[in-house]
Design an enzyme around this catalytic site. Sequence first.
Site, mmCIF file in Angstrom:
data_model
loop_
_atom_site.group_PDB
_atom_site.id
_atom_site.type_symbol
_atom_site.label_atom_id
_atom_site.label_comp_id
_atom_site.label_asym_id
_atom_site.label_seq_id
_atom_site.Cartn_x
_atom_site.Cartn_y
_atom_site.Cartn_z
ATOM 1 N N ASP A 14 0.819 -1.227 0.000
ATOM 2 C CA ASP A 14 0.000 0.000 0.000
ATOM 3 C C ASP A 14 0.848 1.271 0.000
ATOM 4 O O ASP A 14 0.385 2.328 0.429
ATOM 5 C CB ASP A 14 -0.959 0.036 1.202
ATOM 6 C CG ASP A 14 -1.778 -1.227 1.350
ATOM 7 O OD1 ASP A 14 -2.420 -1.623 0.363
ATOM 8 O OD2 ASP A 14 -1.758 -1.824 2.439
ATOM 9 N N HIS A 42 -3.764 -1.763 -6.856
ATOM 10 C CA HIS A 42 -2.976 -0.599 -7.246
ATOM 11 C C HIS A 42 -3.926 0.501 -7.707
ATOM 12 O O HIS A 42 -4.700 0.303 -8.636
ATOM 13 C CB HIS A 42 -1.990 -0.961 -8.357
ATOM 14 C CG HIS A 42 -0.904 -1.872 -7.881
ATOM 15 N ND1 HIS A 42 0.104 -2.329 -8.704
ATOM 16 C CD2 HIS A 42 -0.659 -2.413 -6.672
ATOM 17 C CE1 HIS A 42 0.920 -3.115 -7.999
ATOM 18 N NE2 HIS A 42 0.465 -3.171 -6.773
#
EC number: 6.3.4.4
Length: 431
Positions: A14, A42
Amino acid sequence: MAKNVVVVGCQWGDEGKGKLVDLLTDRVGAVVRFQGGHNAGHTLVIKGKKTILHLVPSGILRNNVLCVIGNGVVLSPSALMEEIRMLEQEGVPAQERLKISPACPLVLPYHVALDQARETARGERAIGTTGRGIGPAYEDKVARRTLRVGDLSDENRFAANLAEIMDYHNFILRDYYQAEVVSYEQVLEQALEFKAKFSHLVTDVPMLLAKLRREGKNILFEGAQGAFLDIDHGTYPFVTSSNTTAGSAATGSGVGPHDLDCVVGITKAYATRVGHGPFPTELEDDTGAHLAQRGQEFGATTHRPRRCGWLDLVALRRAAIINSISSLCITKLDVLDGLKRLCLCVAYHYNEEQCSEMPLDSDALVRCKPIYMELLGWQESTVGITEYEQLPLAARLYLEKIEELSGVPIDIISTGADREQTIILRDPYGI
């Protein structure tokens, strides 16, 4: 001269890899995913419009960029079909830009059923997987019983092998976990639908990448998750089932390691983690809540809230070593705007001693207490700044301290979610 750049996360995932990959793709001929599966999310933001990808490489929104799914990726036919459908609905000609390795192991519904049955059975000892079948799919690969994309070329042989594999997995589901079995007919139908729609995308990836390099095309290798979710180098057992570190770019794509020219490591200006596992700098106070709210810290895949904490330079130094990090990209600097004081973890207190190295053992890491260096924060907004000199002095001092104590230069700084909200000090491709 052509250059191959690897982008990896230096934390627990992340970190903002999708944005950086999308930003750099106007310099490359291809973007390659080399590990993980649709457990990775993503997020791209272009002119305020958000796109979340799970399997398709982050270069898919660029014209004239080939997007390649390498052999190190475990591929869910249903997830990829849905992602391609979503992109095409948005006017993105995904199939024209995508290539898939025939050596990708397939993630099939029985893998998902096994993943979820295991997590349920573990109860409070659950790892915190996404429940998408990634771990069981990698297990089948290592056990040499996996079905791969290329196996679909012979439908009769695929069907026979599937029946044998499902006998085994349904036995485990029914007799060990007391869970529902998975329908053979439905799994076969899904796999054959995938073949009918997308078999034209399958290609010999190592030869394709070698050809692009001979033609002088730059290539970008897009990692998923982060260094400390690596199956070998992460906070085991609270890890993913693949190698998330830079070495996997070679084995997961078929490019020789000598042809990987540099590694860009991405870290947030603070730290986050999703799910269970040790997190020495976690903040369970108002500051942690502020970071979560300001940074919109919810997983792109699971939507689970992320745990937030101060940046851990002990961990970052280890990430730099195990990935051979050439330079850093710092993301979400703007999230720190308005905080009066900031902290950087520079060492741990462990067994009544000061420790400057991160222990690999998770039980030991749980007992590590952070030793902080305090710095002044800044009240000015950094959102959208694109020139380093325009950053507040305190922000520049914060970044310089990260460089100094990590031993790695910072080349890129993200000051917002949009592609354009970026400071580029040095371009990895030298452009």
